[in-house]
Motif scaffolding. Structure first.
Motif, short mmCIF file in Angstrom:
data_model
loop_
_atom_site.label_atom_id
_atom_site.label_comp_id
_atom_site.label_asym_id
_atom_site.label_seq_id
_atom_site.Cartn_x
_atom_site.Cartn_y
_atom_site.Cartn_z
N TRP A 150 0.87 -1.42 -0.08
CA TRP A 150 0.05 0.12 -0.14
C TRP A 150 0.96 1.36 0.03
CZ3 TRP A 150 -1.97 2.60 4.94
CH2 TRP A 150 -2.53 3.82 4.55
N SER A 151 2.02 1.14 0.68
CA SER A 151 2.70 2.36 0.85
C SER A 151 3.62 2.46 -0.50
CB SER A 151 3.87 2.17 2.05
OG SER A 151 4.74 3.51 2.08
N ALA A 152 4.00 1.58 -0.94
CA ALA A 152 4.62 1.44 -2.35
C ALA A 152 3.84 1.95 -3.36
CB ALA A 152 5.22 0.06 -2.78
N THR A 153 2.46 1.70 -3.24
CA THR A 153 1.50 2.17 -4.28
C THR A 153 1.39 3.60 -4.38
OG1 THR A 153 0.19 0.22 -4.33
CG2 THR A 153 -0.86 2.15 -4.90
N ASN A 154 1.41 4.12 -3.00
CA ASN A 154 1.42 5.69 -2.91
C ASN A 154 2.53 6.34 -3.38
OD1 ASN A 154 -1.24 5.54 -1.46
ND2 ASN A 154 -0.42 5.15 0.44
N ALA A 155 3.79 5.82 -3.20
CA ALA A 155 4.86 6.40 -3.75
C ALA A 155 4.86 6.33 -5.15
CB ALA A 155 6.22 5.29 -3.17
N PHE A 156 4.65 5.18 -6.02
CA PHE A 156 4.52 5.03 -7.28
C PHE A 156 3.49 5.69 -7.77
CE2 PHE A 156 6.39 0.48 -6.95
CZ PHE A 156 7.66 0.95 -7.46
N ARG A 157 2.18 6.03 -7.17
CA ARG A 157 1.42 6.95 -7.82
C ARG A 157 2.17 8.29 -8.16
NH1 ARG A 157 -2.49 6.24 -4.03
NH2 ARG A 157 -3.27 4.35 -5.16
N GLU A 159 5.39 9.10 -8.18
CA GLU A 159 6.54 8.92 -9.09
C GLU A 159 6.14 8.45 -10.46
OE1 GLU A 159 9.51 6.54 -7.66
OE2 GLU A 159 8.90 6.91 -5.54
N LEU A 160 4.91 8.29 -10.63
CA LEU A 160 4.71 7.57 -12.20
C LEU A 160 3.70 8.71 -12.82
CD1 LEU A 160 4.14 3.86 -12.09
CD2 LEU A 160 6.06 4.92 -12.95
N ALA A 161 3.42 9.59 -12.15
CA ALA A 161 2.27 10.46 -12.52
C ALA A 161 2.84 11.32 -13.28
CB ALA A 161 1.76 11.57 -11.48
N PRO A 162 3.94 12.02 -13.21
CA PRO A 162 4.73 12.68 -14.57
C PRO A 162 4.86 12.31 -16.04
CG PRO A 162 5.89 13.09 -12.55
CD PRO A 162 5.21 11.87 -12.36
N GLN A 163 4.82 10.89 -15.86
CA GLN A 163 4.83 10.21 -17.31
C GLN A 163 3.43 9.69 -17.82
OE1 GLN A 163 7.41 6.48 -16.45
NE2 GLN A 163 5.51 5.21 -16.67
N GLY A 164 2.57 10.01 -16.95
CA GLY A 164 1.00 9.64 -17.29
C GLY A 164 0.36 8.45 -16.92
N THR A 165 1.28 7.86 -16.22
CA THR A 165 0.74 6.33 -15.75
C THR A 165 -0.04 6.61 -14.42
OG1 THR A 165 2.72 5.36 -16.86
CG2 THR A 165 1.65 4.13 -15.06
N HIS A 166 -1.12 6.26 -14.70
CA HIS A 166 -2.05 6.11 -13.39
C HIS A 166 -2.05 5.07 -12.64
CE1 HIS A 166 -5.79 7.46 -11.15
NE2 HIS A 166 -5.94 6.02 -11.32
N VAL A 167 -1.99 4.97 -11.19
CA VAL A 167 -1.74 3.98 -10.31
C VAL A 167 -2.99 3.91 -9.50
CG1 VAL A 167 -0.36 3.11 -8.40
CG2 VAL A 167 0.32 4.09 -10.23
#
Length: 238
Positions: A150-157, A159-167
């Motif tokens: 869950w914590s990693a998901t929040n972090a990836f959310r 970190e990946l937002a600038p490239q347009g990847t939704h988490v």
């Protein structure tokens, strides 16, 4: 906004009850192709389904799948394990690490490996399957691994937002699959879990709460620890 129409989806743990639903519902929603991955991939009777061998705890296996699925646009981190007896004090360290490798390090490694691939699609997404046990430690290693994810998901959310990847993270209590066959509590059908997960993904939701049990536990996080864990009262100082 993430879309399954025309998407190329990769599902981990595709042989299980929940994994099969992810494969089939992705196609029903218009996915062009689904990579159905498992340690021992099964045969599928649909040319749009590509079975691939994947051990999420093995970096070499992840690299091999990365080479075979360079067109993937949606990653579904569904693979996970649970132990019949799971208390941190009694569980051997080897078993604790096994759970963490599968439920936490595996999804993290896959997301990192496929991030450059996902960046190539304007509608890319990652869907992580958490648990109500991300928020309440009714088990030892399993709860810890899902809380970490869950914590990693929040972090990836972020970190990946600038490239347009939704988490999107999916939180759910007991699911009517083989993993919970010994549980007598209410269970949600795998079909309903996947339907709500994909609905949330396509709506751009960051979090999907599948059932009332999970909603109640999340609400309880704002309360006191003894309220969340009534068993502590039995050991409270008099």
């Amino acid at each position: 906004m993430p879309q399954l129409t025309g998407a190329v989806v990769l599902v981990t743990g595709a042989n299980g009850g929940l994994g099969r639903e992810f494969v089939e519902q992705a196609l029903a929603r218009g996915a062009a192709k689904v990579y159905a991955t498992a340690r021992r991939p099964q045969e599928w009777h649909d040319s749009r389904i590509v079975p691939l061998a994947l051990d999420v705890t093995d970096p070499a296996s992840i690299r091999a799948v990365l080479e075979q699925a360079p067109d993937m646009t949606v990653l579904v981190n569904n693979a996970g394990i649970a132990l019949e007896t799971d208390t941190l004090l009694s569980l051997p360290d080897k078993e604790i690490r096994k759970v963490m490798e599968t439920n936490f390090f595996g999804p993290v490694a896959l997301t990192k490996a496929f991030a450059p691939v996902l960046a190539l699609s304007p509608t890319s997404a990652v869907l992580n399957i958490h648990s109500v046990l991300s928020w309440i430690a009714l088990t030892g290693a399993y709860s810890a691994s899902k809380a970490a994810l869950w914590s990693a998901t929040n972090a990836f959310r972020i970190e990946l937002a600038p490239q347009g990847t939704h988490v999107t993270g999916v939180h759910v209590a007991y699911i009517d699959t083989a993993m919970a066959e010994g549980v007598s509590a209410p269970k949600t059908a795998a079909e309903e879990v996947v339907r709500k997960a994909f609905d949330g993904l396509e709506q751009g939701d960051y979090e999907v709460i599948v059932d009332d049990i999970t909603a109640g536990v999340k609400f309880g996080l704002s309360g006191s620890i003894p309220d969340l864990y009534p068993a502590l009262a039995a050991n409270a100082p008099s």
